[in-house]
Scaffold this motif. Structure first.
Motif, PDB file in Angstrom:
ATOM      1  N   SER A  30       0.860  -1.180   0.000  1.00 45.04           N
ATOM      2  CA  SER A  30       0.000   0.000   0.000  1.00 45.04           C
ATOM      3  C   SER A  30       0.903   1.239   0.000  1.00 45.04           C
ATOM      4  O   SER A  30       1.838   1.317   0.805  1.00 45.04           O
ATOM      5  CB  SER A  30      -0.882  -0.021   1.252  1.00 45.04           C
ATOM      6  OG  SER A  30      -1.250   1.285   1.630  1.00 45.04           O
ATOM      7  N   GLN A  54      -0.872  -2.054  -6.362  1.00 48.20           N
ATOM      8  CA  GLN A  54      -0.802  -2.311  -4.920  1.00 48.20           C
ATOM      9  C   GLN A  54      -1.369  -3.707  -4.666  1.00 48.20           C
ATOM     10  O   GLN A  54      -2.432  -4.055  -5.202  1.00 48.20           O
ATOM     11  CB  GLN A  54      -1.640  -1.306  -4.143  1.00 48.20           C
ATOM     12  CG  GLN A  54      -1.225   0.142  -4.336  1.00 48.20           C
ATOM     13  CD  GLN A  54      -2.037   1.084  -3.468  1.00 48.20           C
ATOM     14  OE1 GLN A  54      -1.533   1.687  -2.538  1.00 48.20           O
ATOM     15  NE2 GLN A  54      -3.325   1.211  -3.766  1.00 48.20           N
ATOM     16  N   ARG A  63     -10.969  -1.766   4.746  1.00 50.08           N
ATOM     17  CA  ARG A  63     -11.525  -2.352   3.525  1.00 50.08           C
ATOM     18  C   ARG A  63     -10.468  -2.433   2.432  1.00 50.08           C
ATOM     19  O   ARG A  63      -9.460  -1.735   2.476  1.00 50.08           O
ATOM     20  CB  ARG A  63     -12.714  -1.522   3.055  1.00 50.08           C
ATOM     21  CG  ARG A  63     -13.903  -1.691   3.984  1.00 50.08           C
ATOM     22  CD  ARG A  63     -15.138  -1.051   3.426  1.00 50.08           C
ATOM     23  NE  ARG A  63     -15.072   0.380   3.619  1.00 50.08           N
ATOM     24  CZ  ARG A  63     -16.109   1.107   4.065  1.00 50.08           C
ATOM     25  NH1 ARG A  63     -17.247   0.544   4.346  1.00 50.08           N
ATOM     26  NH2 ARG A  63     -15.990   2.408   4.206  1.00 50.08           N
TER      27      ARG A  63
HETATM   28  C1  BT5 Z   1     -11.718   4.555  -0.069  1.00 54.31           C
HETATM   29  O1  BT5 Z   1     -12.163   3.798   0.981  1.00 54.31           O
HETATM   30  O2  BT5 Z   1     -12.374   4.895  -0.999  1.00 54.31           O
HETATM   31  C2  BT5 Z   1     -10.249   4.940   0.036  1.00 54.31           C
HETATM   32  C3  BT5 Z   1      -9.422   4.418  -1.093  1.00 54.31           C
HETATM   33  C4  BT5 Z   1      -8.005   4.944  -1.026  1.00 54.31           C
HETATM   34  C5  BT5 Z   1      -7.107   4.261  -2.013  1.00 54.31           C
HETATM   35  C6  BT5 Z   1      -5.744   4.885  -2.073  1.00 54.31           C
HETATM   36  S1  BT5 Z   1      -4.779   4.242  -3.375  1.00 54.31           S
HETATM   37  C7  BT5 Z   1      -3.353   4.979  -2.749  1.00 54.31           C
HETATM   38  C8  BT5 Z   1      -3.432   4.839  -1.244  1.00 54.31           C
HETATM   39  N1  BT5 Z   1      -2.875   3.583  -0.794  1.00 54.31           N
HETATM   40  C9  BT5 Z   1      -3.795   2.807  -0.190  1.00 54.31           C
HETATM   41  O3  BT5 Z   1      -3.578   1.694   0.309  1.00 54.31           O
HETATM   42  N2  BT5 Z   1      -4.992   3.438  -0.209  1.00 54.31           N
HETATM   43  C10 BT5 Z   1      -4.896   4.744  -0.831  1.00 54.31           C
HETATM   44  P1  BT5 Z   1     -13.685   3.421   1.244  1.00 54.31           P
HETATM   45  O4  BT5 Z   1     -14.544   4.647   1.199  1.00 54.31           O
HETATM   46  O5  BT5 Z   1     -13.656   2.634   2.488  1.00 54.31           O
HETATM   47  O6  BT5 Z   1     -14.084   2.546   0.010  1.00 54.31           O
HETATM   48  C11 BT5 Z   1     -13.650   1.221  -0.125  1.00 54.31           C
HETATM   49  C12 BT5 Z   1     -14.673   0.468  -0.954  1.00 54.31           C
HETATM   50  O7  BT5 Z   1     -14.619   0.931  -2.321  1.00 54.31           O
HETATM   51  C13 BT5 Z   1     -14.410  -1.008  -1.026  1.00 54.31           C
HETATM   52  O8  BT5 Z   1     -15.014  -1.674   0.062  1.00 54.31           O
HETATM   53  C14 BT5 Z   1     -15.060  -1.388  -2.358  1.00 54.31           C
HETATM   54  O9  BT5 Z   1     -16.461  -1.536  -2.207  1.00 54.31           O
HETATM   55  C15 BT5 Z   1     -14.846  -0.153  -3.204  1.00 54.31           C
HETATM   56  N3  BT5 Z   1     -13.654  -0.281  -4.077  1.00 54.31           N
HETATM   57  C16 BT5 Z   1     -12.522  -0.998  -3.894  1.00 54.31           C
HETATM   58  N4  BT5 Z   1     -11.644  -0.788  -4.882  1.00 54.31           N
HETATM   59  C17 BT5 Z   1     -12.241   0.078  -5.741  1.00 54.31           C
HETATM   60  C18 BT5 Z   1     -11.839   0.699  -6.952  1.00 54.31           C
HETATM   61  N5  BT5 Z   1     -10.641   0.505  -7.509  1.00 54.31           N
HETATM   62  N6  BT5 Z   1     -12.733   1.547  -7.546  1.00 54.31           N
HETATM   63  C19 BT5 Z   1     -13.940   1.814  -7.010  1.00 54.31           C
HETATM   64  N7  BT5 Z   1     -14.376   1.253  -5.865  1.00 54.31           N
HETATM   65  C20 BT5 Z   1     -13.528   0.405  -5.230  1.00 54.31           C
END
Ligand code: BT5
Length: 263
Positions: A30, A54, A63
């Motif tokens: 990550s 990642q 999540r």
């Molecule tokens: C987020 O969490 O939306 C925060 C995402 C942050 C990602 C970035 S990438 C760079 C950095 N390094 C990391 O490890 N993280 C950050 P949340 O609101 O909790 O939404 C998560 C949910 O979005 C998951 O449970 C899925 O349902 C959905 N999801 C997962 N991957 C996705 C994707 N690529 N596109 C759209 N939805 C996704």
């Protein structure tokens, strides 16, 4: 699938602090975790960790964030001299910067969604994750992670369960974008928005962020500790979602997942 060119990431970058140091890797667990490690070794404000894929990308509450090649996955180290209660609002800096960048570069139908999403045509194209490290004196550092679904095909590269709720720039535009250009432009917007957050306060950033919000004035459901249904009235200056519940009472919500109610 296009690869990220590490040597092009900083080409022509016009920021003062953000992205002056960039740590690049083809694959990490990550970038937020990587940036935390760099911050613990005193990496300065604006240092960025970016990866092509990642293997353990994360969202809120542990999540999973699915991070195939072709996406923009990066994290920026911030060292704001503010209280932890203010620092939690930094996630709005990310949402606003991404929304403005996607609007400016691609003229997409962009919306911000409380608290940490950017949508295109109602589907999630970006998520932000802000993680704080505190000491007795206050905020030590914040890692602001941003994930933008860019150059991949949602149907092919994301798991089935995300196909309806997620989208990507490639899926929306029908072409690939210049990932390095998007990265540089985003860093410029991020730095400018962060500076305004520090100088003018979080309320001004949240005010701008709200101009892109599509859920305000709509009936919504918020899944958190309990499930709440009501009218989304506002996002206040603390970053709390203000709901009017069906019995007329007002409720401020700080953590949760918002979805629109169509009925
Ligand atoms: C987020 O969490 O939306 C925060 C995402 C942050 C990602 C970035 S990438 C760079 C950095 N390094 C990391 O490890 N993280 C950050 P949340 O609101 O909790 O939404 C998560 C949910 O979005 C998951 O449970 C899925 O349902 C959905 N999801 C997962 N991957 C996705 C994707 N690529 N596109 C759209 N939805 C996704």
């Amino acid at each position: 699938m296009t690869s990220l060119s590490a040597d092009k990431l900083q080409e022509g970058l016009s920021t003062k602090r953000f992205g002056l140091r960039v740590f690049f890797s083809r694959e990490v667990g990550s970038t937020n975790e990587w940036a935390r490690e760099l911050a613990a070794f005193d990496a300065e404000e604006g240092t960025v960790a970016i990866a092509e894929t990642q293997t353990a990308g994360r969202g809120r509450l542990g999540r999973v964030w699915v991070s195939p090649k072709g996406g923009l996955w990066f994290s920026t180290i911030l060292r704001p001299k503010i209280k932890p209660t203010e620092a939690v609002r930094l996630v709005f800096v990310a949402g606003l910067a991404v929304a403005e960048a996607l609007l400016k570069l691609y003229r997409l139908n962009v919306e911000t969604k409380w608290p940490n999403d950017v949508l295109v045509d109602k589907r999630k194209v970006c998520g932000a994750l802000s993680e704080m490290n505190t000491t007795d004196e206050g905020v030590n550092f914040v890692v602001l992670g941003i994930g933008v679904n860019a150059n991949f095909n949602v149907k092919k590269d994301l798991p089935d369960e995300l196909r309806d709720s997620a989208t990507s720039l490639e899926t929306e535009l029908g072409r690939k974008v210049d990932l390095e250009e998007l990265f540089r432009y985003l860093l410029e917007r991020l730095e400018a928005t962060y500076d305004s957050f520090l100088k003018d306060g979080s309320a001004s950033v949240i005010g701008e962020w709200k101009k892109h919000a599509g859920f305000l004035g709509r009936r919504v459901e918020v899944a958190g500790e309990t499930k709440l249904v009501g009218l989304a009235l506002d996002v206040d200056q603390d970053g709390a979602l203000v709901l009017r519940l069906d019995d007329g009472t007002l409720k401020r919500v700080f953590v949760g997942d918002l979805s629109l109610r169509t009925k």
